[in-house]
Design a protein around this motif. Structure first.
Motif, PDB file in Angstrom:
ATOM      1  N   SER A 189       0.445  11.557 -11.293  1.00  0.00           N
ATOM      2  CA  SER A 189      -0.876  11.179 -10.794  1.00  0.00           C
ATOM      3  C   SER A 189      -0.721  10.299  -9.567  1.00  0.00           C
ATOM      4  O   SER A 189       0.357   9.791  -9.269  1.00  0.00           O
ATOM      5  N   SER A 197      -2.517   7.616  -9.347  1.00  0.00           N
ATOM      6  CA  SER A 197      -3.253   6.422  -9.773  1.00  0.00           C
ATOM      7  C   SER A 197      -2.658   5.139  -9.196  1.00  0.00           C
ATOM      8  O   SER A 197      -3.385   4.188  -8.935  1.00  0.00           O
ATOM      9  N   GLN A 198      -1.331   5.130  -8.973  1.00  0.00           N
ATOM     10  CA  GLN A 198      -0.731   3.910  -8.426  1.00  0.00           C
ATOM     11  C   GLN A 198      -1.169   3.676  -6.980  1.00  0.00           C
ATOM     12  O   GLN A 198      -1.310   2.536  -6.550  1.00  0.00           O
ATOM     13  N   VAL A 253      -4.087   4.615  -5.815  1.00  0.00           N
ATOM     14  CA  VAL A 253      -5.463   4.127  -5.935  1.00  0.00           C
ATOM     15  C   VAL A 253      -5.446   2.637  -6.254  1.00  0.00           C
ATOM     16  O   VAL A 253      -6.173   1.842  -5.655  1.00  0.00           O
ATOM     17  N   ARG A 254      -4.565   2.270  -7.169  1.00  0.00           N
ATOM     18  CA  ARG A 254      -4.453   0.868  -7.567  1.00  0.00           C
ATOM     19  C   ARG A 254      -4.052  -0.009  -6.372  1.00  0.00           C
ATOM     20  O   ARG A 254      -4.604  -1.106  -6.181  1.00  0.00           O
TER      21      ARG A 254
END
Lengths: 289, 296
Positions: free
Chosen positions: A67, A69-70, A72-73
């Motif tokens: 993903s 997601s990191q 995005v983080r």
């Protein structure tokens, strides 16, 4: 040049060369691939797989475990966007100023005869032997007295006069700016500043683009100078910001790898676009031709 | 000389002024200031006392400095022995007129050298880790006898630094060698080939003498650069301010930095820096003399 049956230097067989090149190329690129995979994997998969996590998907890879997601983080929760803007600002303004200052200085040293020119050139170029770390503390002292600590000017002002840059531009002026053109422009009554901007700078355009990118990458990557000169966290560029992130989230391998990746990607992209200019600029000092 | 009549004597100074202002304030003056400081002892930021050559005398008997010198010399030797042959080898592989994809490979090999050292340190700190790191895992995969818990960063500090630096620098110097190889006249190699010289003989008697000037410059760059090793160990062993386990990562410039910025003894730090400068200038002069003797 070479006859068809002629075998050039060190040529066991073409295949061996390609195999060797591919092998060394892979070794060189593996750290990047490893980092890209690590940035998209979960913590758990980081411990159990080196590259892509095994699973039931296409090619035996658990694609659904990957993903962004990191990333995005990094951009939503952490001060990385600010650090990236800081880096862009520092590297672009700094490289523009350094290129302009070195071009003007190199022009003066290469195309004018004035008393003290040789001595000045030797003194400036001689400073390249000084270890950078030796000058850090006295430079900090000067900046402190000028109230430029924790200020971007404290980075720009020292960064705009690199002896190496002056040397490159002096060489470029000697090689590609003919004296006759300058003479005839003066006879025509053209002003000195106008000669510099309308005649000299266009003639050395290859060196300008080469040095812009050399200086940009050097400033983008500098860690020690901003760490010492800048104290406010919100002023820090990417190298310092990502390094501090590593201290804070030491166990979040994927987050740190994602942060490193977004910091490297812009200069990699620039390098891909301008590699010929970059490399010819670097080697022009050492290798003729 | 006739040009001096056409332009005002102030014109060159106008163009030099921006550069010189910055250079004077942030390079020339700090250099002079550090030379003064080398003969002073600093107690905190304000008070200093002239101590003559006391700093230099202390330097000779400072065990930390000698540890740092030892580490730095080991690193430099390894850099010369590894980086130069690898760089030259890659350049020789790429230096073939019929090679397809030369620009692609040049790009690949060069790419690590544009990665900032802070990012290299982060990447290698993960890659050199015991079980999860790429390097131990790959070695264990290729050679099952390799211990997957090989303690690179804890016990093999210099090999770790040497490896990381090799990854960064090999492609960088390769570019210089490649540019030099492309200037070797093809007629010379053809003539040697017609005279019956083998590939190795052609390399040794034609190519090497032709690229000698660039080889000398690269040797100088590798030695002076390696002697100033600082960022990489400082970042990789940041928790100990760059000293590493049992001071195994401590280099001369790291020690200079620690003395100046951590302990606040700017005088002693400057003395170390100027000693280092003298050593580097000495090396450069000797190397230039040897290069001249070779050429004549």
């Amino acid at each position: 040049m070479s006859t068809p049956d002629h075998r050039p230097l060190l040529r066991p067989s073409t295949l061996v060369i390609y195999v060797l090149l591919a092998g060394f190329g892979l070794i060189t690129l593996l750290p990047f691939l490893w980092m890209i995979c690590a940035a998209m994997k979960t913590q758990q998969d980081f411990y159990t797989s080196q590259f892509l996590p095994p699973g039931n998907g296409l090619f035996g890879v658990a694609w659904d475990h990957l993903s962004l997601s990191q990333f995005v983080r990094l951009f939503r929760e952490l001060p990385v966007p600010r650090a990236m803007l800081n880096s862009v600002f520092l590297a672009s303004v700094g490289s523009l100023l350094a290129t302009f200052f070195c071009a003007a200085g190199g022009y003066a040293l290469a195309k004018f005869k004035f008393p003290g020119r040789e001595l000045l050139t030797t003194l400036i170029l001689g400073t390249v032997v000084l270890p950078g770390a030796l000058l850090l503390s006295p430079r900090f002292e000067t900046l402190y007295h000028l109230h430029l600590v924790d200020h971007y000017l404290g980075i720009f002002l020292p960064a705009v006069a690199p002896a190496f840059g002056l040397y490159l531009f002096r060489q470029a002026m000697v090689n590609s700016v003919p004296n006759d053109i300058l003479e005839s422009a003066r006879i025509d009554g053209c002003g000195e500043v106008r000669i510099f901007f309308t005649i000299v700078l266009p003639l050395i355009r290859p060196m300008i683009s080469a040095y812009l990118i050399i200086a940009f990458i050097a400033l983008w990557n500098d860690f020690i100078t901003p760490q010492i000169i800048l104290q406010s966290p919100e002023l820090q560029p990417l190298p310092v910001a990502i390094f501090e992130l590593k201290g804070l989230y030491a166990a979040d391998y994927n987050l740190i790898m994602a942060g490193t990746l977004v910091s490297i990607a812009p200069v990699m992209f620039l390098f891909l676009l301008l590699q010929r200019e970059f490399i010819s600029g670097l080697t022009s000092g050492a290798v003729k031709g | 000389m006739k040009s001096s009549r056409l332009h005002s004597p102030w014109t060159p100074w106008l163009f030099l002024a921006p550069f010189l202002l910055s250079f004077g304030a942030f390079i020339a003056w700090p250099a002079v200031r550090s030379l003064m400081l080398a003969f002073e002892q600093t107690y905190g930021p304000k008070t200093t006392a002239f101590v003559g050559t006391a700093n230099l005398q202390f330097l000779v008997h400072d065990p930390f400095l000698w540890t740092a010198v030892g580490n730095t010399v080991v690193f430099t030797l390894a850099a010369v022995v590894l980086q130069i042959p690898v760089a030259l080898g890659l350049a020789l592989l790429l230096n073939r007129s019929d090679l397809r994809g030369r620009r692609f490979f040049r790009l690949v090999f060069f790419s690590p050298s544009i990665v900032g050292l802070a990012f290299v340190a982060i990447l290698f700190s993960f890659m050199l880790e015991k079980r999860t790191g790429l390097i131990n895992a790959s070695l264990h995969h290729l050679f099952p006898a390799w211990n997957p818990d090989f303690p690179w960063l804890d016990r093999y500090v210099m090999p770790s630094l040497i490896l990381a630096q090799l990854w960064i620098s090999a492609g960088f110097y390769m570019v210089y060698f490649l540019a030099a190889l492309q200037n070797v006249p093809g007629e010379l190699l053809d003539a040697a080939h017609i005279d019956g010289a083998g590939a190795w003989q052609r390399f040794w008697h034609v190519t090497l003498p032709e690229i000698r000037p660039v080889l000398n410059i690269i040797l100088l760059l590798v030695v002076t650069g390696s002697f100033q090793l600082f960022d990489l160990p400082y970042l990789l062993y940041n928790d100990t301010a760059g000293s590493g386990p049992d001071n195994h990562a401590l280099t001369v410039v790291t020690y200079l930095f620690q003395t100046g910025f951590r302990s606040g003894d700017l005088g002693y730090a400057s003395a170390i820096g100027w000693m280092l400068t003298l050593v580097l200038v000495g090396f450069a002069l000797i190397q230039r003399r040897l290069a001249r003797a070779e050429e004549s």
